[in-house]
Design an enzyme around this catalytic site. Structure first.
Site, PDB file in Angstrom:
ATOM      1  N   LYS A 237       0.853  -1.187   0.000  1.00  0.00           N
ATOM      2  CA  LYS A 237       0.000   0.000   0.000  1.00  0.00           C
ATOM      3  C   LYS A 237       0.890   1.239   0.000  1.00  0.00           C
ATOM      4  O   LYS A 237       1.793   1.357   0.816  1.00  0.00           O
ATOM      5  CB  LYS A 237      -0.905  -0.011   1.238  1.00  0.00           C
TER       6      LYS A 237
ATOM      7  N   ARG B 241     -25.921  -0.894   6.301  1.00  0.00           N
ATOM      8  CA  ARG B 241     -25.673  -2.333   6.377  1.00  0.00           C
ATOM      9  C   ARG B 241     -26.186  -2.948   7.692  1.00  0.00           C
ATOM     10  O   ARG B 241     -26.320  -4.159   7.795  1.00  0.00           O
ATOM     11  CB  ARG B 241     -24.172  -2.616   6.250  1.00  0.00           C
TER      12      ARG B 241
ATOM     13  N   GLU C 188     -20.513  -4.546   9.542  1.00  0.00           N
ATOM     14  CA  GLU C 188     -21.446  -3.636  10.199  1.00  0.00           C
ATOM     15  C   GLU C 188     -22.638  -4.356  10.828  1.00  0.00           C
ATOM     16  O   GLU C 188     -23.181  -3.884  11.832  1.00  0.00           O
ATOM     17  CB  GLU C 188     -21.946  -2.575   9.213  1.00  0.00           C
TER      18      GLU C 188
END
Lengths: 576, 576
Positions: B249, B353, B325
């Site tokens: 990353k 969600r 979630e």
């Protein structure tokens, strides 16, 4: 023996007495469910398991979390609810699901699939935070085990650094036979272990997540279950355990054993209704003959949704994904990006699980997916967790979505024909059953309502759906006895509304009726439309409360919709 | 080289040219993101992978489905969007996420985690139904891989009987470092394969679901990636494949490589605001000192939600469950059944969600869980999938839930203090940042509003939240220049409403303002309240459309909320 039994007494019983107790439980369950309706075969399959659990563990100090709750009847009978058991699923009676309000032996309310492992983890975590000491057990069927929540809970087992016992009650069935790779995997585990080999290798999936795996055992063998649970209870001091047991759905009643899907849920209704699901199945099958782009997706309810024949006729164009409502919605959206015409059939209450995907995937991309929202409105005896009274409220505000509510089964058929050529997201909501035909309509036009009865010009009753229209017409009759004629309008599209008709209404009093919550529902759209128009609007819709179990008609009246209340409102207004 | 590049040209390039192209892509991405804001390190990490994918596969005939879309910039640059790339995330410019409307090379819109495997399966299934022949690829990061949707999709791979390529881009990060057992498992896989052993044994999880597993490879090694993808493309004719690649990353920029969390998302705002998240973190940490029942739950956003310090100070009372979630909401509910006081902090758009669990688990059991709903209202440059404009609409109709909207950061702090003693479900919604302090308030009382400015008695503007109140006050100023004084009311509770105040209003014109959709929002509650009262109500809220990217202020104005429109409405009314 079962009458007045306490958990303390149970623990002192001999095996022979316990086995007799199991038989008594089966009899009571069968007798009661055939009278009251409810979940039969799933509850018959878990009698020994629940007797063993109550024998080995110390409820309510220890906590037992059910998944969905289709297996909780024996537990209710063993924990002080024998005398009320004949009231199960009736208004004011005990619930068909675990209920904290009902007993300290029920520690977590459930109704939708896949929540038990998360809930058990939360309870265990709370125990650790509080420095207490008790056992937490999740009891889950293999059908629920397909749901994504299981994976999310598994994923956080090590993060939470706590111990739970997960009992996987594997009977090979959701409501329909369980489908999917996890189920196939469970079958492999069972077979391997029957052959006493490869156990270590195959159980790795669960061990990866931090569970010790123990299985497979016969969950209907009471003696073995007691022995095994005692053993597992010790192991639980060290780490979390999955105990994999096989049970026979419908155990003890040959009719149920041979027909587990048909006897999963028993309806006690005597009256004959037409089922909307039959119309869905028949019409969609017919439409699919002409349009090879039509596909159907369900989440473990194919038969109750009326789609068994469609699935048989078009196996390559249908898929039941198991209890995976989120995934089902995305499958539909993505198939639509490639030009297919997907129908996602699902109960209103379970559609709540697809909420984000309806917004982002289906409507955000403006794709021609049709949601067939069955069991919309009050569903009755299953109570709070199963009422389909929120869907208008959670669908109305989603951009790009058209929301339709057919007035009867004939109009439902027309609506499905309309949907076949409709190139945008569409939801059609309908109750389980109907009986009245209002009138036949040639053609559905998007957003166009119809006047079903003309009135005197003072009161207009705008209603959506068969039940609401029945209330409206019954009110009309009551009022006609008093010389008042109200007009009745079929609002078969809740969104978009027929603004042309609304603008043309000469009535100054507008009444709305719907089988949905007041907040965010159809009436609130009308209130907003007329908020600056000088009309008086009165809404008949459900009050801001969770609606418990009962019959559809008594609950409708109690929570806000009835012909009498509509008529009363108008009479009071007349006499003011 | 990048300018005007076509996929056809790309396929004719030498490795050396391709490597140079990667460097150019990195430069363009870095330069643009530092100017426009956006996702930096995730996009820098996947440059080679996306060049290789475009080299090996035939887009747009083949389909590439991104998960979340934080890795799509290089793909955009390679597929005809170089010249518009400087408009990314700006009003009218290209999107920071994949967008079907933008290019045929983007086949599926995304923004929320975990959808890519389901979507790829749906596209592949549609291909099979239509009898077509192309490859379908899902590209997913290890952060998204925690979401339950992945499991639901895996579970149906064999059911759907189709083939996809799933590329697992493993950089060890969600926005924060990825957590959970699946992530640990991926690490084990990586280590094992680095040691060239145990591969077969450990990859079993994926193989159980029907995937061939291939990994782990260096996703930043372009040559290897091209070779590997060519190989996998062949394998894909036989069965579905998971290709596990490791990427760095922030690759190529040492600052990003060393600080991947801080450079995941770059904000280009120059103005200094106060962050509501800072108030949440500071206040909750303070409250938790006095109350050892307080626990905090997040789903992969701990730092952006302001809770890093809380997590450091109370590790045993906090948990980040990863992008889960639904599970997070149930953990909160279940901990509350045991007497804990859980706070679930989450962005408004991702709370979608948890919808079903808010209804069934939290509110259905009437448990004292506090939802801290951050980034409520228009969130800006991320566009349609990230606007927090639905939460009032999907929370208002849930029974037992109290919905609060603090007027500024001071009131947010008071609201949190209020929540500590509040023994029922509570949602507090707030935007990312604020700057104005309206007035200090001593005490919050549930359902009680305050009059912030008195008016002439003709017009009352009732607004909820800082942004709406700013519009109201700015309108008040504009109108004062015309000799009109409107009253301004802070509706800090959307539910329950202050009916005592509403009943006492002498104004006949009521205006509502909110940073939410009109349908189902605050204004619609007011419309219902006054539907038979003879008041004229006018709502300022968002129109029934998906709101694209742009700055908060320009979008608010365009979609329905501005001081000018409020003032115009009143002036028009005056001159009527």
């Amino acid at each position: 023996m079962l009458e007045n039994i306490t958990v303390a007494q149970l623990k002192r019983m001999t095996l022979k007495e316990l086995l007799a107790l199991c038989e008594e439980i089966r009899e009571v369950i069968t007798k009661t469910v055939l009278k009251n309706g409810g979940h039969l075969s799933s509850n018959l399959g878990t009698v020994e398991l629940l007797v063993a659990l109550n024998y080995v563990f110390d409820f309510p100090k220890d906590k037992l979390v059910f998944d969905v709750g289709h297996q909780c009847y024996a537990h209710k009978l063993l924990t002080g609810r024998y005398s009320e058991f004949n009231t199960i699923r009736q208004k004011g009676g005990i619930s068909g699901f675990p209920k904290r309000e009902e007993s300290e032996y029920d520690c977590y309310n459930v109704g939708h699939a896949g929540t038990s492992v998360s809930a058990a983890l939360g309870i265990a975590k709370a125990r650790d935070v509080k420095g207490e000491d008790f056992n937490v057990i999740a009891l889950i069927g293999d059908g629920s085990f397909n749901n994504g929540l299981i994976y999310e809970a598994f994923n956080s087992l090590r993060l939470l650094n706590t111990n739970i016992l997960l009992i996987l009650n594997d009977n090979g069935m959701s409501i329909a036979p369980t489908v999917g790779s996890m189920h196939e995997y469970l079958e492999i585990l069972s077979e391997d272990i029957a052959q006493k080999n490869k156990k270590d290798r195959h159980a790795k999936i669960f061990e990866r997540f931090g569970f010790a795996y123990d299985g497979v055992y016969d969950g209907n063998d009471l003696e073995k279950m007691i022995f095994k649970l005692e053993e597992v209870k010790e192991k639980l001091k060290i780490q979390s355990v999955i105990l994999h047991v096989l049970t026979k759905k419908g155990k003890g009643y040959s009719f149920c054993e041979e027909n587990p899907e048909g006897t999963h849920g028993i309806t006690n209704s005597a009256e004959k209704f037409d089922e909307y699901s039959e119309i869905l199945g028949r019409t969609l099958t017919r439409l699919a003959e002409k349009d090879n782009k039509i596909v159907a997706v369900t989440a473990a309810m194919t038969s109750s949704l009326g789609l068994s024949n469609f699935f048989k006729k078009y196996p390559e164009r249908s898929v039941d994904v198991g209890i995976c409502e989120e995934h089902a919605a995305i499958l539909c959206a993505s198939m639509a990006t490639e030009g297919l015409k997907p129908y996602y059939a699902v109960y209103s209450t379970f559609l709540q699980r697809s909420f984000d995907e309806i917004i982002i995937d289906i409507c955000g991309q403006n794709l021609p997916v049709t949601l067939c929202v069955d069991r919309a409105g009050i569903s009755g005896a299953d109570g709070e967790t199963h009422q389909g009274v929120f869907d208008l409220s959670f669908l109305n505000f989603i951009p790009n979505l058209t929301v339709a509510v057919p007035k009867d089964i004939n109009e439902f058929e027309k609506m499905l024909e309309f949907s076949a050529d409709f190139n945008a997201p569409l939801a059609i909501r309908y109750p389980r059953a109907g009986k009245k035909i209002f009138n036949k309509r040639e053609k559905i036009v998007c957003g166009k309502w119809e006047i079903l009865a003309e009135g005197d010009g003072k009161y207009a009753v705008i209603a959506c759906g068969e039940r609401a229209l029945n209330c409206a017409f019954n009110a009309r009759k009551l009022l006609q006895n008093n010389g008042i004629n109200v007009s009745v309008i079929n609002a078969c599209f809740v969104k978009p509304m027929d603004t042309e008709m609304l603008d043309s209404l000469k009535e100054s009093f507008i009444l709305t009726v719907e089988d949905n919550m007041l907040i965010g529902g159809f009436g609130s759209l009308i209130n907003t439309y007329f908020s600056a128009a000088g009309k008086v609007v009165k809404n008949f819709a459900y009050a801001d409360k969770f609606i418990p179990q009962g019959s559809v008609s008594e609950l409708m009246k109690e929570f806000g919709i009835s012909a009498e209340d509509i008529a009363d409102y108008i009479m009071t207004n007349e006499n003011r």
